[in-house]
Design a protein around this motif. Sequence first.
Motif, mmCIF file in Angstrom:
data_model
loop_
_atom_site.group_PDB
_atom_site.id
_atom_site.type_symbol
_atom_site.label_atom_id
_atom_site.label_comp_id
_atom_site.label_asym_id
_atom_site.label_seq_id
_atom_site.Cartn_x
_atom_site.Cartn_y
_atom_site.Cartn_z
ATOM 1 N N GLN A 163 34.687 8.847 42.038
ATOM 2 C CA GLN A 163 35.003 7.821 43.034
ATOM 3 C C GLN A 163 33.939 6.738 43.090
ATOM 4 O OE1 GLN A 163 35.671 10.074 46.687
ATOM 5 N NE2 GLN A 163 37.846 9.603 46.542
ATOM 6 N N LYS A 164 32.677 7.159 43.103
ATOM 7 C CA LYS A 164 31.589 6.188 43.240
ATOM 8 C C LYS A 164 30.429 6.657 42.366
ATOM 9 C CE LYS A 164 29.299 3.566 46.924
ATOM 10 N NZ LYS A 164 27.848 3.802 46.847
ATOM 11 N N PRO A 165 30.484 6.315 41.062
ATOM 12 C CA PRO A 165 29.446 6.833 40.164
ATOM 13 C C PRO A 165 28.072 6.252 40.478
ATOM 14 C CG PRO A 165 30.940 5.344 38.996
ATOM 15 C CD PRO A 165 31.488 5.519 40.365
ATOM 16 N N PRO A 166 27.025 7.059 40.301
ATOM 17 C CA PRO A 166 25.670 6.524 40.474
ATOM 18 C C PRO A 166 25.375 5.529 39.344
ATOM 19 C CG PRO A 166 25.573 8.744 39.572
ATOM 20 C CD PRO A 166 27.015 8.466 39.865
ATOM 21 N N PRO A 167 24.326 4.720 39.471
ATOM 22 C CA PRO A 167 24.066 3.705 38.445
ATOM 23 C C PRO A 167 23.394 4.242 37.180
ATOM 24 C CG PRO A 167 22.480 3.501 40.216
ATOM 25 C CD PRO A 167 23.444 4.571 40.627
ATOM 26 N N TRP A 168 23.388 5.565 36.998
ATOM 27 C CA TRP A 168 22.886 6.135 35.747
ATOM 28 C C TRP A 168 23.993 6.976 35.149
ATOM 29 C CZ3 TRP A 168 20.701 7.565 40.541
ATOM 30 C CH2 TRP A 168 21.115 8.806 41.026
ATOM 31 N N GLN A 169 23.852 7.320 33.856
ATOM 32 C CA GLN A 169 24.920 8.057 33.167
ATOM 33 C C GLN A 169 24.756 9.572 33.267
ATOM 34 O OE1 GLN A 169 23.666 5.023 31.715
ATOM 35 N NE2 GLN A 169 25.543 4.158 32.526
ATOM 36 N N ARG A 170 23.512 10.047 33.182
ATOM 37 C CA ARG A 170 23.288 11.493 33.225
ATOM 38 C C ARG A 170 22.076 11.814 34.080
ATOM 39 N NH1 ARG A 170 25.412 14.545 28.869
ATOM 40 N NH2 ARG A 170 24.603 16.345 29.965
ATOM 41 N N LEU A 171 22.132 12.961 34.760
ATOM 42 C CA LEU A 171 20.958 13.446 35.487
ATOM 43 C C LEU A 171 20.690 14.868 35.029
ATOM 44 C CD1 LEU A 171 19.796 12.909 39.059
ATOM 45 C CD2 LEU A 171 19.906 15.247 38.214
ATOM 46 N N VAL A 172 19.478 15.120 34.557
ATOM 47 C CA VAL A 172 19.081 16.455 34.108
ATOM 48 C C VAL A 172 18.031 16.970 35.078
ATOM 49 C CG1 VAL A 172 18.039 17.793 32.242
ATOM 50 C CG2 VAL A 172 19.522 15.842 31.700
ATOM 51 N N THR A 173 18.241 18.170 35.587
ATOM 52 C CA THR A 173 17.276 18.744 36.525
ATOM 53 C C THR A 173 16.984 20.197 36.147
ATOM 54 O OG1 THR A 173 16.831 19.187 38.860
ATOM 55 C CG2 THR A 173 19.108 19.417 38.167
ATOM 56 N N ARG B 185 15.085 22.329 29.491
ATOM 57 C CA ARG B 185 16.369 21.972 30.107
ATOM 58 C C ARG B 185 17.072 20.874 29.291
ATOM 59 N NH1 ARG B 185 19.482 24.556 32.546
ATOM 60 N NH2 ARG B 185 18.235 25.072 34.357
ATOM 61 N N ILE B 186 16.300 19.889 28.830
ATOM 62 C CA ILE B 186 16.870 18.786 28.042
ATOM 63 C C ILE B 186 17.428 19.323 26.729
ATOM 64 C CG2 ILE B 186 16.263 16.664 26.761
ATOM 65 C CD1 ILE B 186 13.948 16.502 29.067
ATOM 66 N N ARG B 187 16.657 20.239 26.103
ATOM 67 C CA ARG B 187 17.101 20.819 24.829
ATOM 68 C C ARG B 187 18.394 21.613 24.996
ATOM 69 N NH1 ARG B 187 11.774 21.354 21.907
ATOM 70 N NH2 ARG B 187 11.636 19.201 21.179
ATOM 71 N N HIS B 188 18.643 22.127 26.210
ATOM 72 C CA HIS B 188 19.866 22.897 26.446
ATOM 73 C C HIS B 188 20.989 22.048 27.024
ATOM 74 C CE1 HIS B 188 17.139 26.578 26.345
ATOM 75 N NE2 HIS B 188 17.975 26.695 25.340
ATOM 76 N N SER B 189 20.744 20.747 27.160
ATOM 77 C CA SER B 189 21.812 19.876 27.676
ATOM 78 C C SER B 189 22.471 19.196 26.487
ATOM 79 C CB SER B 189 21.230 18.822 28.619
ATOM 80 O OG SER B 189 20.575 19.458 29.683
ATOM 81 N N PRO B 190 23.753 19.497 26.260
ATOM 82 C CA PRO B 190 24.406 18.931 25.085
ATOM 83 C C PRO B 190 24.583 17.419 25.213
ATOM 84 C CG PRO B 190 25.999 20.079 26.458
ATOM 85 C CD PRO B 190 24.651 20.323 27.066
ATOM 86 N N ASP B 191 24.721 16.786 24.076
ATOM 87 C CA ASP B 191 25.068 15.360 23.946
ATOM 88 C C ASP B 191 24.305 14.359 24.832
ATOM 89 O OD1 ASP B 191 27.850 16.601 25.484
ATOM 90 O OD2 ASP B 191 26.878 14.926 26.488
#
Length: 193
Positions: A25-35, A69-75
Motif C-alpha cells: 500500500q505504501k512502500p518505504p523509500p528503500w527496496q530492501r531492509l536486512v536486519t 545475515r546478508i549472506r543468507h538473504s537471497p538476491d
Amino acid sequence: ASEPLCPQCGLPAQSSALPCGRCLQKPPPWQRLVTVNDYRPPLSGLIHQLKFNKRPELAPALARLLLLRIRHSPDLPHPDRIISVPLWQRRQWRRGFNQSDLLCRPLAHWLGCRYPASALTRIHATAVQHRLNARSRKRNLKNAFRLELPVQGLHMVIVDDVVTTGSTVAEIAQLLLRNGAATVQVWCLCRTL
C-alpha cells in the motif's frame, strides 16, 4: 529471527519472500531492509554497550552478524557503496565514535565495496530521535542531511545499528534516490516496532 519478516520494511509479516500488505500500500523509500534481529537480549545489550559504555571493540563482531545475515538473504543487489548514518558532530565528539561508521568499515572490507566515510553530513543538530514520537521524528529530520558525493546509477546501502520508525533511513534513502541512486537497501542490527 524465527518469524518471517517482510523483505522490504523488516517488520513481522506473513512471508519473508514477498512485501507485506503495508509495503504494497505504501512502500518505504528503500527496496530492501536486512536486519539481524529485533531489539532484545543479547543483541540489545551489546548495542547498548557499544554506544553508551564506549565499547567500540564490539563493532566488528556485530558487523559480522550483519554480514552473515546478508549472506543468507537471497538476491540482494551487491552494493557499490555503503554509507553510515552521520551523528551530529557534538554527539559524535561526546561518544568518541559513530557506531554506524564502526559497522561500515569491516563490512566494506569483507564485501569488497567502497565506504566513503564522509558521504553524508548532518546539516543541523536534530533532537535525539529516541525521545520523539513518529510524526515528530519525521519533522525533526526534514533536510537534516546533505549528500557529498555522486550516487547516480549506484546500488547504495545505508547501515545503521537500530532502525525504529525508519524516519532517519527514509530521509537518507529519499535523498539518495533523488540524486539518482539505482537502488537503496537498509542494513541494521535491529529493527524495532
